[in-house]
Design a protein around this motif. Structure first.
Motif, short mmCIF file in Angstrom:
data_model
loop_
_atom_site.label_atom_id
_atom_site.label_comp_id
_atom_site.label_asym_id
_atom_site.label_seq_id
_atom_site.Cartn_x
_atom_site.Cartn_y
_atom_site.Cartn_z
N LYS A 1 0.82 -1.19 0.00
CA LYS A 1 0.00 0.00 0.00
C LYS A 1 0.86 1.25 0.00
O LYS A 1 1.83 1.34 0.74
N PHE A 2 0.49 2.22 -0.83
CA PHE A 2 1.14 3.52 -0.76
C PHE A 2 0.27 4.40 0.12
O PHE A 2 -0.89 4.65 -0.18
N VAL A 3 0.82 4.85 1.22
CA VAL A 3 0.10 5.73 2.14
C VAL A 3 0.95 6.95 2.35
O VAL A 3 2.11 6.85 2.75
N ASP A 4 0.43 8.12 2.06
CA ASP A 4 1.23 9.33 2.16
C ASP A 4 0.85 10.16 3.37
O ASP A 4 1.32 11.28 3.53
N GLU A 5 -0.01 9.64 4.26
CA GLU A 5 -0.39 10.38 5.44
C GLU A 5 -0.83 9.40 6.52
O GLU A 5 -1.45 8.38 6.24
N ALA A 6 -0.49 9.70 7.76
CA ALA A 6 -0.89 8.85 8.88
C ALA A 6 -0.96 9.70 10.13
O ALA A 6 -0.27 10.71 10.27
N THR A 7 -1.82 9.27 11.05
CA THR A 7 -1.98 9.96 12.34
C THR A 7 -1.63 8.98 13.45
O THR A 7 -2.18 7.87 13.50
N ILE A 8 -0.73 9.38 14.34
CA ILE A 8 -0.28 8.50 15.41
C ILE A 8 -0.16 9.30 16.71
O ILE A 8 -0.24 10.53 16.71
N THR A 9 0.01 8.59 17.81
CA THR A 9 0.32 9.21 19.10
C THR A 9 1.64 8.63 19.59
O THR A 9 1.89 7.42 19.45
N VAL A 10 2.47 9.47 20.16
CA VAL A 10 3.73 9.02 20.75
C VAL A 10 3.83 9.54 22.18
O VAL A 10 3.34 10.64 22.48
N LEU B 1 4.09 5.13 4.39
CA LEU B 1 3.78 5.24 5.81
C LEU B 1 2.77 4.18 6.25
O LEU B 1 2.12 4.32 7.27
N VAL B 2 2.66 3.12 5.46
CA VAL B 2 1.60 2.15 5.71
C VAL B 2 1.71 1.51 7.09
O VAL B 2 0.69 1.18 7.71
N ASP B 3 2.91 1.30 7.61
CA ASP B 3 3.06 0.67 8.92
C ASP B 3 2.38 1.47 10.02
O ASP B 3 1.89 0.90 11.01
N PHE B 4 2.33 2.77 9.85
CA PHE B 4 1.73 3.63 10.87
C PHE B 4 0.21 3.64 10.79
O PHE B 4 -0.45 4.25 11.63
N ARG B 5 -0.35 3.02 9.77
CA ARG B 5 -1.79 2.89 9.69
C ARG B 5 -2.30 1.73 10.55
O ARG B 5 -3.46 1.70 10.94
N TYR B 6 -1.45 0.77 10.83
CA TYR B 6 -1.87 -0.41 11.60
C TYR B 6 -1.47 -0.30 13.06
O TYR B 6 -2.14 -0.86 13.93
N THR B 7 -0.38 0.34 13.35
CA THR B 7 0.04 0.59 14.74
C THR B 7 0.11 2.10 14.92
O THR B 7 0.95 2.76 14.31
N ARG B 8 -0.75 2.63 15.77
CA ARG B 8 -0.88 4.08 15.87
C ARG B 8 -0.42 4.64 17.21
O ARG B 8 -0.40 5.85 17.38
N GLN B 9 -0.08 3.79 18.14
CA GLN B 9 0.35 4.26 19.46
C GLN B 9 1.76 3.74 19.74
O GLN B 9 2.02 2.53 19.62
N TYR B 10 2.63 4.66 20.16
CA TYR B 10 4.02 4.30 20.41
C TYR B 10 4.45 4.93 21.73
O TYR B 10 4.14 6.09 22.00
N LYS B 11 5.16 4.14 22.52
CA LYS B 11 5.59 4.62 23.83
C LYS B 11 7.02 4.19 24.11
O LYS B 11 7.38 3.01 23.92
#
Length: 398
Positions: free
Chosen positions: A2-11, A56-66
């Motif tokens: 998948k080509f994903v050019d935008e993602a929303t995450i929390t760190v 940025l596809v990896d950040f579509r499946y895992t959105r929280q990072y600590k």
């Protein structure tokens, strides 16, 4: 892929370890005094540009990072271990934006570039720190501070010197295939290109530039129609735009009308982007009868009131490409020399890019708000703008 050019995450950075309350207790050592150690600092969150990634596809499946929390202190003045930093790998060309403040935290444009995104918490102090001549048995400690928490938006923009702009089926992908080793999909129907593709154009030994092909835009793109509006932001980093016009269109739309549509949609999307250096490339000249060529070319020039460079080419037949490519190379080389002589030009260029990115974000966000409003009113239709509509299964050509 998948080509994903935008993602929303929390760190979230790690919390600092707490200080320890402890007193020395050993045989034959009465009143040993305080020996509580400090805690360890919490781990910070970094982002690093990796040449091996292009989505940025990896950040579509895992959105929280600590990041890891610092360890608490212990007796015998032992300091807790520091929390391990968390390093998130992203593609080169990724911009990191704080959603809450709209601050651009990092713009990762070089391989290996690493930027701190969230600061880890500071360690707590053990009671040994509070010992003094008037306080021999301190019972004070401090807790470690919390690490920074951020809501982030990641935006990926392809890194290219030249960007291709035009309606679907204008021949942009064919142009990339003809001038580089890239092989984006080409077919005899519109909307063949679904994601940006990059090609390296080598004009001479040790002289080259990168060209980017984005999905074509259509009339109404500024209101969310079609795919092209999603990818126009990728043109923010380009130093030169090539407006490709099909002189032998597949529908009843004239070349003059199609060229005006592209110009108008570009201006609606970003006024700053519309002011960037742009050359007119009239494509598929070989498919127009010789006696009609000049008339069609002139109609496009008149419709746009064009006074800039004009090139007549056939990407498929590789006709007229060499003069265009050499002029592009010379233009880019001259620009690079000017920036080397006057670094303030680069600052001005970066400021323009930031302005284009800001205008693009505002425009796309307005479209999303309108789409959400339509959904809340149960007025759904196929034209609603939704970022998830464009997670298409394609190969990203580079």
């Amino acid at each position: 892929m998948k080509f994903v050019d935008e993602a929303t995450i929390t760190v979230e950075a790690g919390k600092g370890g707490n200080g320890c309350l402890s007193f020395r207790r050993e045989k034959y050592v009465p009143r040993g005094g305080p020996d509580g150690g400090d805690g360890g600092d919490g781990g910070s969150v970094y982002m690093e540009a990796d040449a091996g990634l292009n989505t940025l596809v990896d950040f579509r499946y895992t959105r929280q990072y600590k990041a890891q929390t610092g360890q608490g202190g212990s007796g015998r003045n032992c300091t807790g271990s520091k929390g391990e930093d968390l390093v998130l790998m992203v593609p080169v060309g990724t911009t990191v934006i704080d959603i809450d403040t709209q601050e651009v935290l990092a713009d990762l444009t070089k391989v290996g570039q690493r930027e701190k995104i969230a600061q880890g918490g500071f360690h707590g102090l053990g009671n040994t720190r509070f010992k003094s001549s008037v306080n021999r048995t301190p019972r004070q400690t401090t807790n470690g501070s919390l690490g920074e928490f951020r809501n982030l938006k990641l935006e990926l923009k392809v890194l290219a010197d030249v960007g291709l702009l035009g309606l679907p089926n204008a021949g942009k992908s064919t142009f990339v295939r003809s001038v580089s080793a890239a092989t984006p999909k080409v077919a005899d129907y519109p909307f063949t290109t679904l994601v940006p593709s990059l090609g390296v154009v080598r004009t001479e030994r040790n002289r080259s530039f990168v060209v980017a092909d984005i999905p074509g835009i259509i009339e109404g793109a500024a209101e969310g129609a079609g795919l092209g509006i999603r990818f126009l932001r990728h043109l923010a980093r380009n130093r030169l735009l090539l407006h490709v016009v099909d002189l032998a269109p597949w529908d009843e739309q004239t070349p003059a009308e199609s060229s005006v549509i592209v110009r108008d949609e570009l201006g609606k999307f970003s006024a700053t982007l519309a002011e960037q250096p742009r050359w007119l490339v009239l494509n598929k000249i070989d498919m127009v009868p010789e006696e009609e060529r000049e008339e069609r070319c002139q109609s496009v020039i008149d419709a746009l009131e064009w006074d800039g460079p004009v090139y007549r080419i056939s990407a498929l037949a590789k006709e007229g490409l060499e003069p265009l490519l050499m002029d592009i190379q010379n233009y880019l080389d001259q620009r690079a020399e000017a920036i080397a002589a006057d670094p303030e030009l680069l600052d001005a260029e970066n400021a323009q890019r930031d302005q284009i990115s800001a205008e693009a974000r505002d425009h796309i966000e307005r479209l999303r708000e309108q789409a959400r409003a339509r959904r809340s009113g149960d007025d759904l239709d196929d034209d609603d703008f939704d970022e998830d509509d464009y997670d298409v299964e394609v190969e990203y050509v580079k």
